[in-house]
Design an enzyme around this catalytic site. Structure first.
Site, PDB file in Angstrom:
ATOM      1  N   LYS A 227       0.868  -1.184   0.000  1.00  0.00           N
ATOM      2  CA  LYS A 227       0.000   0.000   0.000  1.00  0.00           C
ATOM      3  C   LYS A 227       0.899   1.226   0.000  1.00  0.00           C
ATOM      4  O   LYS A 227       1.925   1.252   0.672  1.00  0.00           O
ATOM      5  CB  LYS A 227      -0.877   0.021   1.249  1.00  0.00           C
ATOM      6  CG  LYS A 227      -1.928  -1.066   1.257  1.00  0.00           C
ATOM      7  CD  LYS A 227      -3.217  -0.555   1.889  1.00  0.00           C
ATOM      8  CE  LYS A 227      -4.284  -1.627   1.909  1.00  0.00           C
ATOM      9  NZ  LYS A 227      -4.406  -2.282   3.211  1.00  0.00           N
TER      10      LYS A 227
ATOM     11  N   HIS B 237       0.390   6.955   2.713  1.00  0.00           N
ATOM     12  CA  HIS B 237      -0.446   8.140   2.535  1.00  0.00           C
ATOM     13  C   HIS B 237      -0.643   8.901   3.841  1.00  0.00           C
ATOM     14  O   HIS B 237      -0.145   8.480   4.885  1.00  0.00           O
ATOM     15  CB  HIS B 237      -1.777   7.765   1.884  1.00  0.00           C
ATOM     16  CG  HIS B 237      -2.609   6.808   2.701  1.00  0.00           C
ATOM     17  ND1 HIS B 237      -3.264   7.184   3.846  1.00  0.00           N
ATOM     18  CD2 HIS B 237      -2.885   5.494   2.522  1.00  0.00           C
ATOM     19  CE1 HIS B 237      -3.918   6.145   4.340  1.00  0.00           C
ATOM     20  NE2 HIS B 237      -3.697   5.108   3.559  1.00  0.00           N
TER      21      HIS B 237
ATOM     22  N   HIS C 233      -1.153   7.661   7.430  1.00  0.00           N
ATOM     23  CA  HIS C 233      -0.071   7.160   8.281  1.00  0.00           C
ATOM     24  C   HIS C 233       0.906   8.256   8.707  1.00  0.00           C
ATOM     25  O   HIS C 233       1.963   7.958   9.251  1.00  0.00           O
ATOM     26  CB  HIS C 233       0.697   6.040   7.567  1.00  0.00           C
ATOM     27  CG  HIS C 233       0.086   4.690   7.798  1.00  0.00           C
ATOM     28  ND1 HIS C 233      -0.863   4.152   6.964  1.00  0.00           N
ATOM     29  CD2 HIS C 233       0.256   3.776   8.775  1.00  0.00           C
ATOM     30  CE1 HIS C 233      -1.227   2.975   7.423  1.00  0.00           C
ATOM     31  NE2 HIS C 233      -0.569   2.719   8.516  1.00  0.00           N
TER      32      HIS C 233
END
Ligand code: ARG
Length: 573
Positions: free
Chosen positions: A132, A135, A138
């Site tokens: 992932k 973004h 986080h």
């Protein structure tokens, strides 16, 4: 140096017993009752004497009067009685001398302590998920965790920072299946995480019409579990690609981890946990699955094994908690994770407690924080409501560079300063408010360089440096600290003297924003002082020396404050 409030409280205590020798029921520590008047004309501290009217059985104005007459500590402060209040006015010159000599004895250590000596804290933060893209969802965990690590280090703890990677689960089997069908090495190598996501999305779409695919995905995951070389090779490669992307972001932010042991690391450690739960009579059957019943504690059951025997997020977290206790012998274990996982951690800690691990009660802490939305909408990759960290940091640095080109075209290391300032703006915006508050992300707010922002504080740091560079050498001149008896200098000194307490408070509450606020207040107070008073005055070397000492102390404390929240301090801007 003792805290001034504490000092006054002690002297007040002694005065009370001197004037009222038979007094009973006086609180032991009066410092909590000392107020800071909003207006300095009312003193630096004020004591509301009605607090004593009950034990002394006298009216507040009488008490205030008697104490004001008896208080005789000219070196520290004088006291005045006004309307039942005892107002204390510090001996300003002495206060300046004491504060500055304490700070300048070891400027970069001001606010540090030995409080954590011999103790270990584990910190689980950032903890990104493989395949992932990194973004803004986080961002908070990454910068809060990084700041807490620095704060705890500064307070003498041994810190262990852990990136508990999300790298286990059937989705990785599906991703391998998809890669085998439609992917190729070069494309993934080039496209990185985005390419892996595409493969995963395609898998889910095609699997709707082709149930055999699901079976393939499961079997690839089984191969990972069983250690099949091909499966492991692809899986590890996916991890490497993801981590390489993340590392770029960590490097820009100055974030480091001591361990990247993620969920897969615990795959071979869960069986022992399941066995232990079984032995301790905590495991129950529920439609073929294994659970720990938590109804008695008002919580849904904690899932340990699925009916097909697969482990869950909780199972791996149980193994991780026990492993960390055994490996690091922590005295404190923090999980910096959003509040959506409040229940997860309550259940986790409760199960550990039921297993007989008493330390779970007071040594495990979920440091939760608010959700991030984007211009009023919930983050969603699918709906395109998403901001990636590399994009955010790049834009912040570009904007910083534009401003530098405009305002300081002759600056030497523009790119480097643009990085420091751009990152400073983003990190500051994330750590400005109490962590539990939700953050609604707006580009213009995150890239704001005016008002109370990271760049504003950085600018003040650079300003202090520039004042010191312009100063003549006054090392041999004794400072005249009475020159710092004005309100602006005193306010600044007060904030500097309280900085260690702010750092301690931030550690105790796991709240970096307390340091953010403290360093911002110091920057504001310095600028106010700077506008109201000329620092360099040829006709007054001793006063100049005192103002330079104040500038030097301020500069050091701002640097520390910025460092503790994860922001660099450029020498020139
Ligand atoms: N990877 C998880 C997520 O992104 C966070 C993991 C937090 N740490 C833990 N030990 N559970 O939601």
């Amino acid at each position: 140096m003792a805290d001034m409030k504490q000092t006054i409280a002690g002297l007040l205590q002694a005065t009370i017993y001197r004037v009222f020798p038979d007094a009973q029921g006086i609180p032991e520590d009066l410092s909590g009752l000392l107020e800071v008047p909003p207006d300095k004309k009312m003193g630096d501290y004020a004591f509301p004497c009605f607090r004593l009217s009950k034990p002394l059985r006298k009216a507040p104005p009488m008490i205030a009067q008697a104490l004001a007459e008896a208080f005789d500590e000219p070196e520290t402060a004088r006291a005045e009685a006004v309307n039942g209040y005892l107002n204390f006015f510090l001996n300003r010159g002495n206060f300046a001398a004491e504060t500055l000599s304490a700070i300048l004895a070891a400027p970069e250590r001001w606010g540090s302590s030995e409080e954590g000596k011999g103790r270990t804290v584990c910190m689980d933060y950032s903890s990104i998920n493989i395949a992932k893209r990194f973004h803004i969802g986080h961002l908070s965990t990454t910068v809060i965790g990084n700041s807490l690590k620095r704060i705890y280090d500064f307070r003498g703890w041994r810190t262990v920072s852990i990136n508990h990677l999300g790298d286990w689960g059937t989705q990785f089997g599906k991703m391998i299946a998809a890669y085998k069908h439609w992917g190729d090495k070069e494309t993934v190598e080039k496209g990185g995480v985005d390419e892996m996501t595409k493969l995963y999305v395609r898998f889910n779409t095609e699997a709707q019409n082709d149930p055999a695919l699901e079976e393939e995905g499961r079997s690839w995951f089984k191969k990972i579990e069983d250690g099949d070389p091909e499966a492991l090779e692809i899986f590890h490669w996916f991890k490497d690609v993801t981590l390489k992307d993340a590392m770029r972001v960590y490097d820009i932010l100055g974030v480091r981890f001591d361990s990247y042991a993620g969920e897969s690391f615990y795959a071979d450690k869960t069986a022992a946990v399941v066995e232990e739960l079984q032995e301790k009579g905590l495991l129950q059957d529920s439609d073929g699955a294994k659970i720990v019943d938590l109804e008695a504690y008002g919580m849904p059951p904690c899932l340990i094994l699925k009916s097909d025997g697969a482990t869950l997020y909780h199972t791996r977290d149980l193994a991780a908690a026990l492993y960390r206790k055994k490996t690091y012998g922590f005295d404190l274990s923090l999980y910096v994770v959003a509040y959506q996982q409040d229940l997860h951690f309550k259940q986790l800690f409760k199960v550990l407690e039921l297993m007989g691990y008493d330390w779970a009660k007071d040594q495990m802490k979920h440091v939760s924080f608010g959700m991030v939305s984007y211009e009023g909408q919930a983050l969603s990759t699918r709906k395109g409501v998403m901001i990636y960290l590399d994009e955010l940091l790049t834009r912040a640095q570009e904007k910083a560079l534009d401003i530098i080109n405009e305002k300081s075209p002759n600056l030497e290391n523009k790119e480097e300063v643009a990085r420091q300032v751009g990152v400073g703006a983003v990190v500051y915006a994330t750590l400005q408010n109490n962590r539990i508050k939700d953050i609604d992300f707006w580009w213009d707010r995150a890239l704001n360089f005016d008002g109370e922002t990271g760049p504003y504080v950085q600018y003040t740091y650079a300003r202090c440096g520039s004042v010191l560079r312009k100063a003549p050498d006054l090392k041999d001149i004794a400072p005249d600290y009475a020159a710092l008896d004005n309100d602006e200098a005193q306010q600044l000194l007060l904030l500097l003297s309280r900085f260690p307490a702010a750092v301690a408070d931030a550690a105790d509450k796991y709240e970096p924003s307390i340091v953010t606020r403290a360093v911002t207040e110091i920057a504001k107070a310095y600028n106010k002082f700077y506008y109201e008073h000329r620092v360099l005055d040829e006709n007054d070397p001793a006063g100049t020396r005192a103002r330079l000492d104040l500038t030097q102390a301020t500069r050091a404390v701002i640097k520390t404050g910025l460092y503790l929240i994860g922001i660099e301090a450029p020498e020139r801007m």
